[in-house]
Design a protein around this motif. Structure first.
Motif, PDB file in Angstrom:
ATOM      1  N   CYS A 140       3.092  -6.164   2.337  1.00  0.00           N
ATOM      2  CA  CYS A 140       4.271  -5.438   2.864  1.00  0.00           C
ATOM      3  C   CYS A 140       3.663  -4.180   3.825  1.00  0.00           C
ATOM      4  CB  CYS A 140       5.102  -4.773   1.521  1.00  0.00           C
ATOM      5  SG  CYS A 140       6.271  -3.485   2.234  1.00  0.00           S
ATOM      6  N   LEU A 141       4.083  -4.319   4.941  1.00  0.00           N
ATOM      7  CA  LEU A 141       3.613  -3.435   6.116  1.00  0.00           C
ATOM      8  C   LEU A 141       4.724  -2.131   6.034  1.00  0.00           C
ATOM      9  CD1 LEU A 141       1.345  -3.118   8.494  1.00  0.00           C
ATOM     10  CD2 LEU A 141       3.476  -3.517   9.761  1.00  0.00           C
ATOM     11  N   ASP A 142       4.268  -1.279   4.996  1.00  0.00           N
ATOM     12  CA  ASP A 142       5.095   0.043   5.156  1.00  0.00           C
ATOM     13  C   ASP A 142       4.329   0.995   6.330  1.00  0.00           C
ATOM     14  OD1 ASP A 142       5.713   2.955   4.316  1.00  0.00           O
ATOM     15  OD2 ASP A 142       7.020   1.734   2.831  1.00  0.00           O
ATOM     16  N   THR A 143       5.145   0.993   7.348  1.00  0.00           N
ATOM     17  CA  THR A 143       4.710   1.950   8.274  1.00  0.00           C
ATOM     18  C   THR A 143       4.264   3.310   8.250  1.00  0.00           C
ATOM     19  OG1 THR A 143       6.731   2.428   9.229  1.00  0.00           O
ATOM     20  CG2 THR A 143       5.657   0.423  10.063  1.00  0.00           C
ATOM     21  N   GLY A 144       4.967   3.916   7.335  1.00  0.00           N
ATOM     22  CA  GLY A 144       4.693   5.377   6.898  1.00  0.00           C
ATOM     23  C   GLY A 144       3.756   5.437   5.832  1.00  0.00           C
ATOM     24  N   LEU A 162      10.164  -0.127   7.324  1.00  0.00           N
ATOM     25  CA  LEU A 162       9.971   0.590   8.663  1.00  0.00           C
ATOM     26  C   LEU A 162      10.510   1.982   8.373  1.00  0.00           C
ATOM     27  CD1 LEU A 162      11.086  -2.105  10.999  1.00  0.00           C
ATOM     28  CD2 LEU A 162       9.056  -1.094  10.820  1.00  0.00           C
ATOM     29  N   LYS A 163       9.454   2.939   8.602  1.00  0.00           N
ATOM     30  CA  LYS A 163       9.793   4.614   8.613  1.00  0.00           C
ATOM     31  C   LYS A 163       9.013   5.220   9.532  1.00  0.00           C
ATOM     32  CE  LYS A 163       8.736   5.008   4.164  1.00  0.00           C
ATOM     33  NZ  LYS A 163       8.218   3.689   3.403  1.00  0.00           N
ATOM     34  N   PRO A 169       0.739  -1.242  -0.119  1.00  0.00           N
ATOM     35  CA  PRO A 169       0.025   0.102  -0.014  1.00  0.00           C
ATOM     36  C   PRO A 169       0.987   1.221   0.042  1.00  0.00           C
ATOM     37  CG  PRO A 169      -0.715  -1.638   1.530  1.00  0.00           C
ATOM     38  CD  PRO A 169       0.456  -2.162   1.284  1.00  0.00           C
ATOM     39  N   HIS A 170       0.541   2.285  -0.691  1.00  0.00           N
ATOM     40  CA  HIS A 170       1.619   3.326  -0.925  1.00  0.00           C
ATOM     41  C   HIS A 170       0.604   4.402  -1.423  1.00  0.00           C
ATOM     42  CE1 HIS A 170       4.693   5.554  -2.868  1.00  0.00           C
ATOM     43  NE2 HIS A 170       5.662   4.765  -2.589  1.00  0.00           N
ATOM     44  N   LEU A 210      14.560  -1.018   6.734  1.00  0.00           N
ATOM     45  CA  LEU A 210      14.593   0.721   6.983  1.00  0.00           C
ATOM     46  C   LEU A 210      14.444   1.541   5.508  1.00  0.00           C
ATOM     47  CD1 LEU A 210      17.419   0.526   9.103  1.00  0.00           C
ATOM     48  CD2 LEU A 210      15.089   0.441   9.906  1.00  0.00           C
ATOM     49  N   GLU A 211      13.505   2.285   5.529  1.00  0.00           N
ATOM     50  CA  GLU A 211      12.968   2.957   4.223  1.00  0.00           C
ATOM     51  C   GLU A 211      12.341   4.176   4.533  1.00  0.00           C
ATOM     52  OE1 GLU A 211      10.841   1.511   0.303  1.00  0.00           O
ATOM     53  OE2 GLU A 211       9.703   2.458   1.905  1.00  0.00           O
TER      54      GLU A 211
END
Length: 299
Positions: free
Chosen positions: A181-185, A210-211, A157-158, A265-266
């Motif tokens: 993909c769990l993109d926290t940001g 992780l961001k 998700p983006h 880390l992103e």
């Protein structure tokens, strides 16, 4: 029987070129070369990297593998923006070619993003029912194709893509079997609490970006007062532990359910010019140190 122990969580902390401002979006900012980026990843203690946009690493699989080996980095996989919702457009041939490079480099995670077809992430259309059917069908087709090659496909998700907000994420969970993909940001910016998603659906999460995020700026993106690219350039993303994402809760929920994937880390960054000093590596180092502390506490 092998007696090799599985890698520790700390050994599975990877990075991504976007943390150094390397991005597929035209006009994003100054683009650093791979030698500096990969060397700095290793210097701050990362063990692996996502592959970055086309052209960042060599396109020939063997050459790509050599470059990563020279910098003592494994290949995680790559962020892959694809047009997935348009009838008559088949994404399978493109992914099939990409998976050949994965086999040579040892990458194991295909990070799919359902792009709109336009450049950038500042605007997007809304999917109709037919578009949803095409998108969900393509997600399952690509997940099956990747699995046949020993690769895990995940949907990312983006912001500014066809899957951005909580309702859209839920439609993917309900209508397909692909992992996330769990993109926290991006989740927080899109209006989804990433910690709550990790609590509710840990078994569907196979990869982490992780961001940390300044939630005040994120709210401005949601309301349209800032575009996504403006907010990134103004510092919306923060080193882990200095923003409003509950990283300890997310890590705790997933580890409690046996998560054994990468901790990537992103922190999306826009550079105006080549940094004269340590540059983006400073924030990545801070994030890595914070994450190691969190992982130690959840052992």
């Amino acid at each position: 029987m092998s007696t090799t122990n599985p890698p520790t969580a700390e050994a599975r902390i990877g990075g991504a070129p976007i943390s150094w401002g390397v991005c597929e979006v035209p006009g994003w900012g100054y683009q650093l070369g791979p030698d500096r980026v990969l060397a700095e990843m290793h210097q701050v203690g990362l063990t692996a990297t996502e592959l970055g946009p086309d052209g960042f690493l060599p396109s020939q699989p063997d050459a790509m593998a050599r470059v990563l080996d020279q910098h003592h980095l494994q290949a995680v996989g790559g962020f892959t923006p694809l047009l997935l919702h348009v009838p008559g457009h088949d994404p399978v041939p493109e992914v099939d070619r990409l998976l050949e490079a994965y086999a040579a480099s040892g990458a194991g995670v295909l990070v799919l993003s359902a792009v709109t077809g336009a450049d950038g992430y500042d605007t997007r259309p809304v999917l109709d029912d037919d578009g949803w059917m095409v998108l969900l069908t393509n997600l399952d087709r690509l997940a099956e194709l990747a699995a046949s090659r020993g690769v895990r496909a995940v949907l990312h998700p983006h912001v500014g893509t066809m899957i951005e907000n909580g309702q859209e994420v839920q439609q993917v969970l309900d209508g397909s079997w692909i992992s996330l993909c769990l993109d926290t940001g991006h989740l927080l910016i899109g209006g989804t609490d990433p910690a709550e998603l990790a609590r509710q659906a840990p078994d569907r999460i196979a990869h982490l970006h992780l961001k940390d995020v300044d939630s005040t700026m994120a709210a401005k993106v949601r309301s349209g007062r800032l575009t996504y690219s403006e907010a990134v350039a103004q510092g919306m993303y923060r080193p882990l532990g200095s923003g409003d994402v509950d990283v300890p809760a997310i890590v705790g929920y997933l580890r409690a359910r046996g998560y054994d994937g990468w901790y990537t880390l992103e922190q999306d960054t826009v550079l105006a010019e080549e940094p004269k000093d340590e540059g983006p590596a400073r924030d990545v180092r801070a994030s890595a140190e914070y994450l190691r502390t969190v992982l130690d506490r959840t052992d």
